[in-house]
Design a protein around this motif. Structure first.
Motif, short mmCIF file in Angstrom:
data_model
loop_
_atom_site.label_atom_id
_atom_site.label_comp_id
_atom_site.label_asym_id
_atom_site.label_seq_id
_atom_site.Cartn_x
_atom_site.Cartn_y
_atom_site.Cartn_z
N ALA A 193 16.72 -16.14 33.00
CA ALA A 193 16.02 -16.03 34.27
C ALA A 193 16.45 -14.79 35.07
CB ALA A 193 16.24 -17.29 35.09
N HIS A 194 17.45 -14.06 34.56
CA HIS A 194 17.82 -12.80 35.21
C HIS A 194 16.89 -11.71 34.71
CE1 HIS A 194 20.13 -13.21 31.51
NE2 HIS A 194 20.16 -11.90 31.43
N MET A 195 16.85 -10.59 35.41
CA MET A 195 15.74 -9.68 35.16
C MET A 195 15.92 -8.71 34.01
SD MET A 195 13.74 -8.66 38.49
CE MET A 195 14.76 -9.81 39.34
N ASP A 196 17.11 -8.17 33.82
CA ASP A 196 17.28 -7.25 32.70
C ASP A 196 18.29 -7.83 31.74
OD1 ASP A 196 15.43 -5.36 33.32
OD2 ASP A 196 16.83 -4.07 34.41
N ALA A 197 17.85 -8.14 30.52
CA ALA A 197 18.76 -8.71 29.54
C ALA A 197 19.87 -7.70 29.23
CB ALA A 197 17.99 -9.07 28.28
#
Lengths: 482, 380
Positions: A193-197
């Motif tokens: 759910a965070h934006m940049d893996a």
């Protein structure tokens, strides 16, 4: 379209493979009776059919892991399947394969409006993802035409697009995380759910890898707040050149419509007959849709129609009501059904630089004469993604082959003018043998090296994407190992 | 070494006897070991079609040159790439190759996507000296595997970029920023979440409570046509009135300055501590910081990106424990860097895939070795 010869050694192991699968799955999840496996013999590329050796319908990531571990140990090829709507043969089985269908895995696992994400099992259909969040004013943006039926699993495998991706992007731009099972059964998590893996962009790599790197069982997707409203304007022009120039001017003026759709005369006529959308009879029709509040829509449409008027449209119709909007879209949305009513057809998916549109359409017209097959063109004009629909007669011997040859020439033309073979449908088996026209040997080698890392035995969907002759030595690894 | 052509660059890689430190403008503060291989000699825009929203340029092309060419057509790089020079105290010209290799984005990432979402095609030279192309210059392309994404954010460890095709977008007519004063971290993230969940297309959402003098500010940017920005700003104020705090609107000039500062982390330029960057689930941000032991921080991406001032030598990852996201060490002393890795350690399954890819694309382990994980060595 050639497919590899089924491995006799694998076919000979069928009973043992079935027994092992039955030991880890409920009895109704393992399908091996030839009368029943036929349900999985093709996807939406119906010209090619082959029942699989076995079909399995797992209900959880854990079950997928068990299935892949067994198939890995037994050296059985696995063809993953979402809803079977691929137009490229992405889910076409081979006689020695296990079809792994994710249709039973369709739960919503989590909706998180604070962070604007939804987590689903990947058998869930595209439209029902939006269905799960629309009451709260949200939607899932990628909207392939098959969205009522197609599964998120297939969307991820093919990196599916849709009519509205000019503004919202395609699947890869809306995918935030996955749970994926590797061919050896190992379960990995990428992103979330965070934006940049973190690390290498493996999420971007597996999106569009056509089920050849792993089986994605769960996905975290970005959801967006619905716009206040949307409204299209319809415009007709005397030529594709003029329509193309109008599109370029709209974009240069700083307006970014959510969709710009193009139709040529042949399709206008066919759609008009079918959907009675009240389309003007002309050489080129554009539908341009913008979003926002009522006042914002009016402002944008005023600017767009002002630009259109400079190009002497033969028709210009701004929608003034929901009813009128629906009618403007009715013809375009019915395009495939409308043409399907009058003929068998093959739908191409090449993408070209927008500036090459007039030249490419002229060449397609010439080829249509040369091959003696009619062709209609719909086109996502904002992003250059074409869908020429070539008509043929499936009952006439040889007609399909002529149609395929015509299609291949069109796709080579797309590459020649700086475009590509496929914009949103994928390579599958359909465009597999054309890959050498777009990519040099070293380019294909780099892509196959990726598969070597994820699936060293080339067991996952092995006969797709790469020309069979090019992938032969790799696919032979497993057979050689026996 | 500063080759002028892709062929010359490929020769250098092919004949390299030891590690190569791949460099664009040298502004991102990553200094892997090895002989410096500068890509700056491969420079220039090779194709720009404003009507098709596409540009192709060589990897060493300065970002300033690209932005100037775009501005002349009233277009821009929508992912708003950060300029690291202020916060890292580096010199030089940031390049396209550097931006793409490091997947450098800015505040608009939250609405418009990151650098990787705008990269349409690449050419690169892998660790064996072989030139490879992937993708193209059209906006929709699913032909074969997407190695463009793989190269984007690989920090040169899988190949040296030589050319990049980009999707570009029109610049908006104007912008404005709504400023809310006095919200704490939890309320700030809630306000940003409410704004992001509205249909008003917020293109920047930042909150700083513990970093500036004079109390906290929560900033929300709207871009577009003049009338549209005015309308949306009013709607947004109405939406957020329940937070009961002072609100005022920064005009286009002020707004531009605010977001450049947020983008470049200029607030942190002169602080003495180490600097970290945390990517997380936005709503987790306040709790993460509460247990971080950090001196100060601010949120971008509605909370999804946290810029952190950490006492020198402190290990933020250890303080945070397990969470949905990852932490990157952006600025620290050599001594700290020697013991704290730049990038977040990967889970074993993922690390195995990454190492496998490095072993295939750079079998001798010579491209920025060790930067993103253990060095791959050719298996004899």
């Amino acid at each position: 379209m050639e497919m590899p010869i089924p491995a006799p050694a694998v076919l000979a192991r069928k009973d043992r493979v079935v027994a092992r699968l039955q030991a880890v799955l409920p009895s109704d999840a393992v399908i091996q009776d030839p009368a029943e496996t036929r349900a999985y013999e093709c996807d939406a590329l119906t010209a090619y059919r082959c029942p699989p050796m076995v079909a399995v319908l797992p209900a959880s990531t854990q079950e997928v892991s068990e299935i892949l571990r067994i198939c890995h140990e037994e050296g059985v090829p696995v063809v993953p399947r979402g809803s079977g709507t691929s137009l490229a043969g992405g889910a076409l089985p081979t006689a020695d394969c296990v079809i792994l269908g994710v249709a039973r895995m369709n739960d919503v696992l989590d909706t998180d409006y604070d962070n604007r994400t939804i987590k689903v099992q990947t058998g869930r259909t595209n439209l029902s993802v939006t269905g799960a969040v629309e009451e709260n004013g949200f939607f899932y943006a990628p909207d392939p035409s098959s969205q009522l039926a197609c599964a998120i699993a297939g969307n991820i495998a093919m990196n599916s697009g849709g009519a509205h991706c000019l503004k919202y992007g395609v699947t890869t731009n809306n995918l935030m995380g996955v749970t994926m099972v590797m061919m050896d059964g190992e379960i990995v998590e990428l992103g979330g759910a965070h934006m940049d893996a973190a690390g290498l962009d493996l999420l971007g790599l597996i999106c569009g890898s056509e089920g050849q790197l792993g089986v994605v069982t769960e996905a975290t997707l970005r959801i967006l707040p619905k716009p206040e409203g949307a409204r299209p304007v319809l415009m007709g022009f005397d030529s594709a050149e003029i329509a193309g120039a109008c599109v370029a001017d709209i974009i240069k003026a700083g307006v970014l419509p959510v969709a710009i759709e193009f139709m040529d005369k042949m399709l206008i006529e066919v759609c008009e007959d079918f959907a009675k959308a009240d389309y003007p009879m002309c050489e080129a029709l554009l539908i341009v849709e913008v979003e926002g509040s009522e006042a914002e829509i009016n402002d944008q449409l005023a600017l767009i129609t002002e630009i259109a008027r400079r190009h002497n449209p033969v028709a210009l119709r701004e929608s003034a009501s929901a009813d009128e909007s629906a009618r403007i879209w009715a013809g375009r949305k019915a395009a495939f059904s409308a043409i399907g009513r009058i003929s068998d057809y093959m739908c191409l998916d090449g993408t070209i630089p927008v500036s090459e549109l007039p030249y490419v359409l002229r060449r397609i017209g010439e080829m249509s004469e040369q091959y003696g097959l009619r062709v209609g063109n719909v086109f996502h004009a904002g992003d250059g993604n074409m869908h020429p629909l070539i008509c043929y007669d499936a009952n006439k011997p040889g007609d399909l082959e002529i149609c395929e040859e015509f299609g291949a020439e069109v796709l080579k033309l797309c590459v020649e003018v700086g475009g590509c073979l496929t914009g949103e449908h994928g390579v599958g088996i359909e465009k597999r043998d054309l890959m050498t026209h777009q990519y040099a040997p070293a380019d294909l080698e780099a892509q196959m090296a990726v598969k070597d890392v994820f699936d060293p035995q080339w067991l996952l969907n092995p006969a797709k994407v790469f020309p069979l002759a090019v992938s032969e030595t790799r696919r032979a690894l497993d057979v050689a190992a026996e | 070494m500063r080759p002028d052509t892709e062929a010359a660059l490929a020769d250098i890689v092919k004949s390299a006897k030891g590690p190569l430190a791949i460099q664009g403008g040298g502004t991102r503060g990553l200094s892997p070991q090895g002989d410096v291989l500068s890509v700056a000699g491969l420079s220039g825009i090779t194709l720009y079609e404003p009507g098709a929203l596409t540009m192709v340029a060589q990897a060493g092309t300065p970002i300033s040159e690209i932005e100037a060419a775009l501005a002349a057509e009233n277009q821009r790089l929508a992912f708003e790439p950060m300029d690291h020079r202020a916060v890292l105290g580096t010199q030089g010209d940031p390049t396209l190759g550097g931006v793409i290799s490091a997947n450098v984005s800015g505040p608009r990432r939250i609405q418009g996507g990151s650098a990787r979402d705008y990269a349409l095609g690449v050419r690169f030279v892998d660790g064996t000296g072989t030139a490879v192309k992937n993708g193209g210059r059209v906006m929709k392309n699913v032909t074969g595997y997407d190695l463009v994404k793989l190269m984007c954010g690989a920090f040169g460890t899988l190949g040296v970029l030589t050319e990049v095709s980009l999707k570009v977008l029109p610049s908006p007519e104007t912008q404005g920023t709504l400023m809310l004063r006095g919200l704490d971290d939890v309320a700030g993230v809630r306000a940003m979440s409410a704004a992001m969940g509205s249909p008003y297309e917020i293109t920047g959402a930042a909150h700083c409570a513990k970093i500036m003098e004079g109390g906290s500010v929560t900033a929300l940017r709207i871009e577009g046509f003049e009338t549209s920005v005015a309308y949306r700003m009013d709607q947004l104020k109405d939406l957020l009135k329940g937070f009961n705090v002072d609100m005022n609107v920064a005009d286009a000039t002020m707004s531009d300055w605010i977001w450049k500062s947020v983008r470049d982390a200029t607030l942190l330029a002169d602080v003495p501590e180490d600097i970290w960057r945390v990517s997380c689930k936005p709503s987790d941000a306040p709790a993460l910081m509460a247990r971080s032991g950090a001196v100060g921080w601010y949120f971008d991406w509605a909370g999804g990106l946290i810029w952190v001032r950490m006492p020198a030598g402190g290990d933020l990852r250890a303080a945070l424990g397990a969470f949905d996201g990852h932490a990157t060490l952006v600025r620290a002393s050599e001594a700290t860097r020697a013991v704290v890795p730049t990038f977040h350690p990967e889970a074993p399954g993922v690390a195995k895939i990454s190492a496998g890819l490095r072993a295939r694309f750079d079998p001798r382990g010579i491209l920025n070795p060790g930067l993103m994980g253990p060095v791959a060595r050719e298996i004899a």
